[in-house]
Design a protein around this motif. Structure first.
Motif, PDB file in Angstrom:
ATOM      1  N   PRO A  22       0.831  -1.204   0.000  1.00  0.00           N
ATOM      2  CA  PRO A  22       0.000   0.000   0.000  1.00  0.00           C
ATOM      3  C   PRO A  22       0.867   1.256   0.000  1.00  0.00           C
ATOM      4  N   ASP A  23       0.310   2.338  -0.467  1.00  0.00           N
ATOM      5  CA  ASP A  23       1.024   3.617  -0.437  1.00  0.00           C
ATOM      6  C   ASP A  23       1.093   4.146   0.988  1.00  0.00           C
ATOM      7  N   ALA A  24       2.109   4.947   1.247  1.00  0.00           N
ATOM      8  CA  ALA A  24       2.297   5.512   2.591  1.00  0.00           C
ATOM      9  C   ALA A  24       1.092   6.344   3.023  1.00  0.00           C
ATOM     10  N   GLY A  25       0.442   6.992   2.084  1.00  0.00           N
ATOM     11  CA  GLY A  25      -0.690   7.856   2.434  1.00  0.00           C
ATOM     12  C   GLY A  25      -2.047   7.190   2.286  1.00  0.00           C
ATOM     13  N   ALA A  26      -2.076   5.853   2.252  1.00  0.00           N
ATOM     14  CA  ALA A  26      -3.346   5.143   2.074  1.00  0.00           C
ATOM     15  C   ALA A  26      -4.291   5.440   3.229  1.00  0.00           C
ATOM     16  N   SER A  27      -5.581   5.502   2.901  1.00  0.00           N
ATOM     17  CA  SER A  27      -6.606   5.817   3.897  1.00  0.00           C
ATOM     18  C   SER A  27      -7.297   4.546   4.362  1.00  0.00           C
ATOM     19  N   TYR A  28      -7.282   4.316   5.677  1.00  0.00           N
ATOM     20  CA  TYR A  28      -7.912   3.133   6.255  1.00  0.00           C
ATOM     21  C   TYR A  28      -9.094   3.531   7.128  1.00  0.00           C
ATOM     22  N   GLU A  29     -10.146   2.745   7.018  1.00  0.00           N
ATOM     23  CA  GLU A  29     -11.334   3.010   7.836  1.00  0.00           C
ATOM     24  C   GLU A  29     -11.052   2.757   9.306  1.00  0.00           C
ATOM     25  N   ARG A  30     -10.183   1.772   9.570  1.00  0.00           N
ATOM     26  CA  ARG A  30      -9.882   1.407  10.952  1.00  0.00           C
ATOM     27  C   ARG A  30      -8.490   0.814  11.014  1.00  0.00           C
ATOM     28  N   VAL A  31      -7.782   1.073  12.095  1.00  0.00           N
ATOM     29  CA  VAL A  31      -6.479   0.465  12.330  1.00  0.00           C
ATOM     30  C   VAL A  31      -6.566  -0.374  13.601  1.00  0.00           C
ATOM     31  N   VAL A  32      -6.186  -1.648  13.481  1.00  0.00           N
ATOM     32  CA  VAL A  32      -6.173  -2.563  14.621  1.00  0.00           C
ATOM     33  C   VAL A  32      -4.727  -2.976  14.861  1.00  0.00           C
ATOM     34  N   SER A  33      -4.197  -2.667  16.015  1.00  0.00           N
ATOM     35  CA  SER A  33      -2.803  -2.989  16.336  1.00  0.00           C
ATOM     36  C   SER A  33      -2.753  -4.215  17.238  1.00  0.00           C
ATOM     37  N   VAL A  34      -1.842  -5.127  16.915  1.00  0.00           N
ATOM     38  CA  VAL A  34      -1.682  -6.353  17.699  1.00  0.00           C
ATOM     39  C   VAL A  34      -0.207  -6.540  18.012  1.00  0.00           C
ATOM     40  N   ASN A  35       0.101  -6.743  19.269  1.00  0.00           N
ATOM     41  CA  ASN A  35       1.461  -7.086  19.693  1.00  0.00           C
ATOM     42  C   ASN A  35       1.515  -8.600  19.861  1.00  0.00           C
ATOM     43  N   LEU A  36       2.218  -9.268  18.960  1.00  0.00           N
ATOM     44  CA  LEU A  36       2.272 -10.730  18.993  1.00  0.00           C
ATOM     45  C   LEU A  36       2.838 -11.258  20.302  1.00  0.00           C
ATOM     46  N   ASP A  37       3.722 -10.491  20.928  1.00  0.00           N
ATOM     47  CA  ASP A  37       4.343 -10.925  22.188  1.00  0.00           C
ATOM     48  C   ASP A  37       3.306 -11.197  23.275  1.00  0.00           C
TER      49      ASP A  37
END
Length: 417
Positions: free
Chosen positions: A248-263
């Motif tokens: 994806p491009d650096a400036g791509a627009s996302y409806e939602r961001v979900v962050s997951v720490n695998l640790d």
């Protein structure tokens, strides 16, 4: 504004500028059916007056869901599919070759492709950077005739992955965690696009598992960018020339961001009777099981069998628990034999089934009895999914399933690692 992966691929294949919400007509690179959806597709194709395939060599039939056939009508459906392949010149993969989604990944899918399958888990090929999705049999019949179809360009969720998988934690645990967080309909007609620093160390097997289950959150596609892991996989399977860098491009627009720490992940389960009914394995500790099933398009790859064999080698399944192993393809089975995994599994008391869907759909080779409990590495545990509405299915990783088979009850795999 920059583009997401979904927007990039559909722009390329529709020969225009596709943005989320647009409706586009896109060229389709690969179209496939399997033996439960294929007969309906073919009948619709013929009833619509179509005579020829738009792309015969890019159309594929797989005999995998009822393979070998357990019933007369299903055998007749296989005859119908074989005859259609002879008449049209399309490709066909016979009984025993493996599951459609695994074979598409091994032999066909490339970054930037659009792939349509008459099966909801066609999303699996998104692990290779392909816009791959399932459609109904009637829609697929039209694709067979025209070689293209319309899409509404989906909005995208960015699933940002960081950290490392702890011991005993795998891609299956990650995707179950995500589905539990997002919900079974939380990403309806969205693209789940996976990114973050963790991708650089995530194997193709793990990516295929994760992409496979994107649809269980309602997603239209589950997309991974292409990178060194993708390139190495394509080279291994004889199509390194098909690699292209796609992200994806650096400036791509996302409806939602979900962050997951695998640790911070732990072994996860989907409890009966919904995939998003997700809890840690610890909450089901001690639940007795009568069957453990390791395989399917979700977790029947060589890496999955290696994990199971490493746990089961020198061990024995619990005498009250049946252990079924279903390699996802003939290639997986051959390599697992060469590496000694199959011997370790058989010596532990496992039954090795032919490459294919086997018990997952509940047609044969592992249908459960009333009140029985199965721990399965498949992607669905709906009531009746494995052939009996009076049975219960828990979804888990191959490690959790293997350890539970030894104990005869649901067990945290870290106890054996």
């Amino acid at each position: 504004m920059g583009k997401t992966l979904a927007e990039k691929i559909l722009s390329l294949k529709s020969h225009g500028e596709a943005e989320a919400g647009d409706v586009v007509i896109a060229d389709v690179d690969w179209t496939f059916v399997q033996d439960t959806t294929g007969p309906l597709t073919i009948r619709q194709f013929k009833e619509s007056g179509f005579k020829a395939l738009a792309k015969p060599q890019q159309t594929i039939i797989f005999l995998d869901h009822a393979a070998p056939s357990p019933a007369q009508q299903l055998s007749n459906d296989h005859i119908l599919l074989r005859r259609f392949a002879e008449e049209t010149g399309c490709r066909i993969y016979e009984v025993g070759e493996g599951i459609c989604h695994q074979l598409v990944a091994e032999k066909f899918a490339n970054p930037g492709d659009v792939i349509v399958g008459a099966d909801s888990h066609a999303v699996t090929a998104g692990a290779l950077g392909a816009f791959a999705t399932g459609m109904g049999s009637s829609d697929v019949a039209v694709v067979l005739a025209l070689g293209k179809t319309w899409f509404r360009v989906p909005e995208s969720f960015l699933i940002e992955l960081n950290g490392d998988f702890p011991r005993g934690i795998y891609g299956k645990d990650l995707i179950l965690h995500l589905i539990g967080q997002i919900g079974a309909d939380g990403a309806n007609y969205k693209a789940l696009e996976f990114g973050g620093k963790a991708l650089a160390k995530m194997t193709m097997s793990q990516r295929l598992t994760i992409a496979n289950m994107a649809v269980e959150a309602g997603a239209k596609v589950g997309l991974f960018p292409s990178d060194k892991i993708t390139r190495d996989f394509l080279r291994e399977h004889g199509r390194g020339d098909k690699y292209q860098l796609l992200s994806p491009d650096a400036g791509a627009s996302y409806e939602r961001v979900v962050s997951v720490n695998l640790d911070q992940l732990e072994p996860m389960l989907s409890f009966p009777h919904a995939v998003d009914n997700v809890c840690p394995v610890a909450q089901a500790k001690g639940v007795k099981i009568q069957q453990a099933f390791i395989g399917t398009c979700t977790n029947g790859r060589l890496e999955d069998l290696a994990v199971a064999a490493s746990i089961l080698k020198g061990q024995k399944r619990h005498p009250g628990t049946r252990l079924l192993i279903a390699p996802a393809s003939r290639q997986v089975l051959i390599r697992a034999i060469e590496k000694g995994y199959i011997q370790s599994l058989i010596e532990a008391g496992a039954i090795v089934l032919p490459p294919g869907c086997t018990a997952c759909l509940g047609l044969h080779q592992g249908v459960l009895g009333d009140g029985e409990v199965c721990i399965s590495t498949a992607n669905r545990n709906f009531k009746g999914r494995m052939g009996n509405a009076e049975a219960m299915v828990y979804l888990a990783s191959p490690a959790t399933a293997a350890v539970s088979a030894i104990k005869g009850e649901i067990t945290d795999p870290r106890e054996f690692m």
